[in-house]
Motif scaffolding. Structure first.
Motif, mmCIF file in Angstrom:
data_model
loop_
_atom_site.group_PDB
_atom_site.id
_atom_site.type_symbol
_atom_site.label_atom_id
_atom_site.label_comp_id
_atom_site.label_asym_id
_atom_site.label_seq_id
_atom_site.Cartn_x
_atom_site.Cartn_y
_atom_site.Cartn_z
ATOM 1 N N SER A 35 0.823 -1.214 0.000
ATOM 2 C CA SER A 35 0.000 0.000 0.000
ATOM 3 C C SER A 35 0.852 1.258 0.000
ATOM 4 N N ASN A 39 0.819 4.021 -2.916
ATOM 5 C CA ASN A 39 0.512 5.427 -2.639
ATOM 6 C C ASN A 39 1.626 6.363 -3.109
ATOM 7 N N TRP A 42 1.399 6.349 -6.864
ATOM 8 C CA TRP A 42 0.148 6.929 -7.375
ATOM 9 C C TRP A 42 0.278 8.440 -7.572
ATOM 10 N N GLU A 141 -9.449 4.856 -6.149
ATOM 11 C CA GLU A 141 -8.501 5.854 -6.649
ATOM 12 C C GLU A 141 -8.545 5.923 -8.178
#
Length: 167
Positions: A35, A39, A42, A141
């Motif tokens: 994760s 992130n 992203w 997202e």
């Protein structure tokens, strides 16, 4: 050693519970790492290109699958080394079937250790549920990014070129 060749049910339950806790601990550490990497990536993906989000999704899913394969090894190695199932390949096959709750195989644990199978399945149910929730978050997202890009395209289309003033 006789205790391990013919254990009491409580020993099977204790060992199974410890296995579940270990697998969930590994899953938690792995999920957090995946994760965090998602992130961090992203942020850059949102600003650059259209193919990068799909590549990031593929890498993230591959990482999650790899995490599950690692977790099944946590079960398969002791089963094989303890000679509950004699080959590593058969042990891994048994664990994958139990972990995914497929349960259609012809390989099984000895009767005196058969309570481990449901513990393996329980660890799979917990970890797959957790992975599913992470994927929902990731796809949320993607939805936000798609809406943002659609608004941007829509605003460019409605602004359009300036009118020439001739009728």
């Amino acid at each position: 050693m006789d205790n391990l060749s013919n254990p009491e049910p409580i020993l099977e339950i204790v060992i199974g519970t410890l296995g579940v806790v270990l697998v969930i601990f590994v899953h938690g550490a792995g999920i957090r790492s995946i994760s965090r990497r998602f992130n961090r990536s992203w942020i850059r993906v949102e600003r650059n290109g259209f193919w990068r989000p799909n590549l990031l999704l593929g890498l993230t899913i591959g990482s999650l699958a790899g995490l599950h394969f690692l977790e099944t090894l946590i079960w398969a190695v002791p089963i094989s080394h303890g000679e509950l199932i004699h080959s590593m390949r058969d042990s891994y096959y048994f664990v994958l079937e139990s972990y995914t709750t497929l349960g259609a195989g012809n390989i099984s644990l000895p009767d005196q250790w058969r309570l481990l199978g449901p513990s393996i399945a329980m660890s799979g149910l917990f970890t797959f549920g957790w992975t599913g929730s992470v994927l929902v978050s990731i796809m949320t997202e993607f939805g936000k990014l798609d809406r943002k890009r659609a608004r941007s395209l829509d605003s460019r289309a409605t602004d359009g070129p300036p009118e020439s003033g001739t009728n």
